[in-house]
Write an enzyme that holds these catalytic residues in place. Sequence first.
Site, PDB file in Angstrom:
ATOM      1  N   TRP A  27      -5.601  -3.620  -0.698  1.00 32.30           N
ATOM      2  CA  TRP A  27      -6.528  -2.543  -0.338  1.00 32.30           C
ATOM      3  C   TRP A  27      -6.801  -1.737  -1.604  1.00 32.30           C
ATOM      4  O   TRP A  27      -5.865  -1.311  -2.273  1.00 32.30           O
ATOM      5  CB  TRP A  27      -5.892  -1.664   0.734  1.00 32.30           C
ATOM      6  CG  TRP A  27      -6.818  -0.662   1.333  1.00 32.30           C
ATOM      7  CD1 TRP A  27      -6.874   0.662   1.039  1.00 32.30           C
ATOM      8  CD2 TRP A  27      -7.813  -0.894   2.324  1.00 32.30           C
ATOM      9  NE1 TRP A  27      -7.837   1.281   1.791  1.00 32.30           N
ATOM     10  CE2 TRP A  27      -8.443   0.335   2.599  1.00 32.30           C
ATOM     11  CE3 TRP A  27      -8.241  -2.020   3.014  1.00 32.30           C
ATOM     12  CZ2 TRP A  27      -9.459   0.476   3.513  1.00 32.30           C
ATOM     13  CZ3 TRP A  27      -9.248  -1.890   3.924  1.00 32.30           C
ATOM     14  CH2 TRP A  27      -9.851  -0.654   4.172  1.00 32.30           C
ATOM     15  N   ALA A  61      -0.421  -1.013   1.931  1.00 35.03           N
ATOM     16  CA  ALA A  61       0.849  -0.379   1.585  1.00 35.03           C
ATOM     17  C   ALA A  61       1.899  -0.558   2.672  1.00 35.03           C
ATOM     18  O   ALA A  61       3.085  -0.727   2.377  1.00 35.03           O
ATOM     19  CB  ALA A  61       0.624   1.111   1.319  1.00 35.03           C
ATOM     20  N   PHE A  62       1.466  -0.538   3.919  1.00 33.44           N
ATOM     21  CA  PHE A  62       2.409  -0.629   5.035  1.00 33.44           C
ATOM     22  C   PHE A  62       3.190  -1.937   5.028  1.00 33.44           C
ATOM     23  O   PHE A  62       4.309  -2.004   5.521  1.00 33.44           O
ATOM     24  CB  PHE A  62       1.639  -0.463   6.356  1.00 33.44           C
ATOM     25  CG  PHE A  62       2.499  -0.015   7.498  1.00 33.44           C
ATOM     26  CD1 PHE A  62       2.961   1.291   7.567  1.00 33.44           C
ATOM     27  CD2 PHE A  62       2.843  -0.889   8.500  1.00 33.44           C
ATOM     28  CE1 PHE A  62       3.755   1.712   8.623  1.00 33.44           C
ATOM     29  CE2 PHE A  62       3.627  -0.487   9.574  1.00 33.44           C
ATOM     30  CZ  PHE A  62       4.088   0.826   9.624  1.00 33.44           C
ATOM     31  N   VAL A  87      -5.014   6.247   0.922  1.00 37.98           N
ATOM     32  CA  VAL A  87      -6.024   7.301   0.854  1.00 37.98           C
ATOM     33  C   VAL A  87      -6.163   8.039   2.181  1.00 37.98           C
ATOM     34  O   VAL A  87      -5.861   7.517   3.245  1.00 37.98           O
ATOM     35  CB  VAL A  87      -7.399   6.748   0.418  1.00 37.98           C
ATOM     36  CG1 VAL A  87      -7.301   6.094  -0.941  1.00 37.98           C
ATOM     37  CG2 VAL A  87      -7.957   5.780   1.428  1.00 37.98           C
ATOM     38  N   ARG A  93      -3.832  10.027   8.957  1.00 39.32           N
ATOM     39  CA  ARG A  93      -2.974   8.849   9.069  1.00 39.32           C
ATOM     40  C   ARG A  93      -2.276   8.559   7.751  1.00 39.32           C
ATOM     41  O   ARG A  93      -1.157   8.067   7.719  1.00 39.32           O
ATOM     42  CB  ARG A  93      -3.804   7.644   9.516  1.00 39.32           C
ATOM     43  CG  ARG A  93      -3.018   6.385   9.685  1.00 39.32           C
ATOM     44  CD  ARG A  93      -3.917   5.261  10.219  1.00 39.32           C
ATOM     45  NE  ARG A  93      -3.144   4.074  10.445  1.00 39.32           N
ATOM     46  CZ  ARG A  93      -2.946   3.131   9.531  1.00 39.32           C
ATOM     47  NH1 ARG A  93      -3.449   3.257   8.318  1.00 39.32           N
ATOM     48  NH2 ARG A  93      -2.222   2.067   9.818  1.00 39.32           N
ATOM     49  N   HIS A 132     -14.100   9.649  -8.772  1.00 43.17           N
ATOM     50  CA  HIS A 132     -12.746   9.485  -8.233  1.00 43.17           C
ATOM     51  C   HIS A 132     -12.210   8.089  -8.519  1.00 43.17           C
ATOM     52  O   HIS A 132     -11.043   7.929  -8.872  1.00 43.17           O
ATOM     53  CB  HIS A 132     -12.717   9.763  -6.730  1.00 43.17           C
ATOM     54  CG  HIS A 132     -12.470  11.195  -6.414  1.00 43.17           C
ATOM     55  ND1 HIS A 132     -11.935  11.601  -5.215  1.00 43.17           N
ATOM     56  CD2 HIS A 132     -12.683  12.326  -7.128  1.00 43.17           C
ATOM     57  CE1 HIS A 132     -11.829  12.918  -5.201  1.00 43.17           C
ATOM     58  NE2 HIS A 132     -12.275  13.377  -6.353  1.00 43.17           N
TER      59      HIS A 132
END
EC number: 2.5.1.78
Length: 163
Positions: A27, A61-62, A87, A93, A132
């Site tokens: 991601w 990441a999870f 993010v 969340r 960003h």
Amino acid sequence: MNQTHSQFSTKSGSATGPRIAIVSASWHRDIVANATTAIRAELNQSNAPPLRLDHFEVPGAFEIPLHAQRLARSGAYDAIIACALVVNGGIYRHEFVASAVIDALMRVQLDTDTPVFSAVLTPRDFHEHDEHRQFFAQHFVKKGREAAQACLQTLSSLQRLAS
């Protein structure tokens, strides 16, 4: 890195340098890849013994902690470095995901006695615009270098503790 490293004792028993796994989220791959590139560059520039690096990519990441745990339990890796960008999607969340991932990485480290390092960044405000994206791409370079340095310093310190 100017620190002198003695010969590392590796989990695999090899006379070469430590074997390190990098687990990164796909991601925001275009941003996160800057950390993995910086980690490789920093480790390869160090005066540590030749390192063996393996890279594993997971969806987000999870998914990193389970992979880190399996890699650590395999006994084949001396250290694991996790990289991801969590993010804020506007529904809060990200705070739960970030907390779960960081807590789980610490648990993996303590449960397996394998050092786990985090370049999992969780900015409060991230927007999909060029400014960003460029800022965080550069920030991941810095964090990748820092994670690599922390990894080498920790492995060296743990080696001294074992002596």
